[in-house]
Design a protein around this motif. Sequence first.
Motif, mmCIF file in Angstrom:
data_model
loop_
_atom_site.group_PDB
_atom_site.id
_atom_site.type_symbol
_atom_site.label_atom_id
_atom_site.label_comp_id
_atom_site.label_asym_id
_atom_site.label_seq_id
_atom_site.Cartn_x
_atom_site.Cartn_y
_atom_site.Cartn_z
ATOM 1 N N ARG A 183 0.847 -1.191 0.000
ATOM 2 C CA ARG A 183 0.000 0.000 0.000
ATOM 3 C C ARG A 183 0.885 1.244 0.000
ATOM 4 N N LEU A 213 0.915 5.349 -0.282
ATOM 5 C CA LEU A 213 0.166 6.600 -0.212
ATOM 6 C C LEU A 213 0.880 7.608 -1.105
ATOM 7 N N ARG A 225 -1.193 9.421 -10.429
ATOM 8 C CA ARG A 225 -2.219 8.506 -10.948
ATOM 9 C C ARG A 225 -1.615 7.589 -12.016
ATOM 10 N N LYS A 237 -1.173 -1.266 -4.312
ATOM 11 C CA LYS A 237 -2.390 -0.459 -4.206
ATOM 12 C C LYS A 237 -1.912 0.966 -3.926
ATOM 13 N N GLU A 277 -2.827 4.783 -3.405
ATOM 14 C CA GLU A 277 -3.931 5.653 -3.041
ATOM 15 C C GLU A 277 -3.465 7.106 -3.130
ATOM 16 N N TRP A 336 -3.701 10.657 -2.045
ATOM 17 C CA TRP A 336 -4.227 11.405 -0.905
ATOM 18 C C TRP A 336 -4.455 12.835 -1.345
#
Length: 186
Positions: free
Chosen positions: A10, A12, A29, A40, A42, A44
Amino acid sequence: MTATTTDTVRILAISGSTRTASVNAALLRAAGELAGTEVKLELWDGLAAVEPFNEDDEAAPGAGVRAMREAMLAADALLFATPEYNSSLPGQLKNALDWASRPYQASALYGKTAAVIGASPSGYGAKFAQAELRKVLTACGVDVVGDELCVAKAHTALGEDGLPVEEELRASLTALVTAVVTKVRG
């Protein structure tokens, strides 16, 4: 936290720009799209909500700071993308890092793995901002991995699909995320 070889890592992703049409957020992105299924990523988007740092408020920080710290602590690693303002990193990003770095050695940043990229419309690709960001992160106890990745003339770097136009940039983004995953899985 160290992810095993079978765990999804994960990451961030934090853009130093608060602009709606930020090319740095778009670059993050794109990194997520290129990362593969073992990651994964993400994005923020809470940077604008982080209150100005005030040492008097350290015992009871505001909601923006708490949300940022929680997101950082939940992540295995961090990926920053920064624009360059006056040959340095944006003030809002530096402010967020000041909050995230406290208390030292028990902070949301200490011991984290991170990578840094940067994009700007100039021919330098946020080179100076990246150097500053790497310095700040290192001072906060972050293990910064990967090579410098400067995206110059950023307004033309990404295609309509949101991915890098040049294969070299695609490969560099993929390699940077792979370096983060490798370090996390260590």
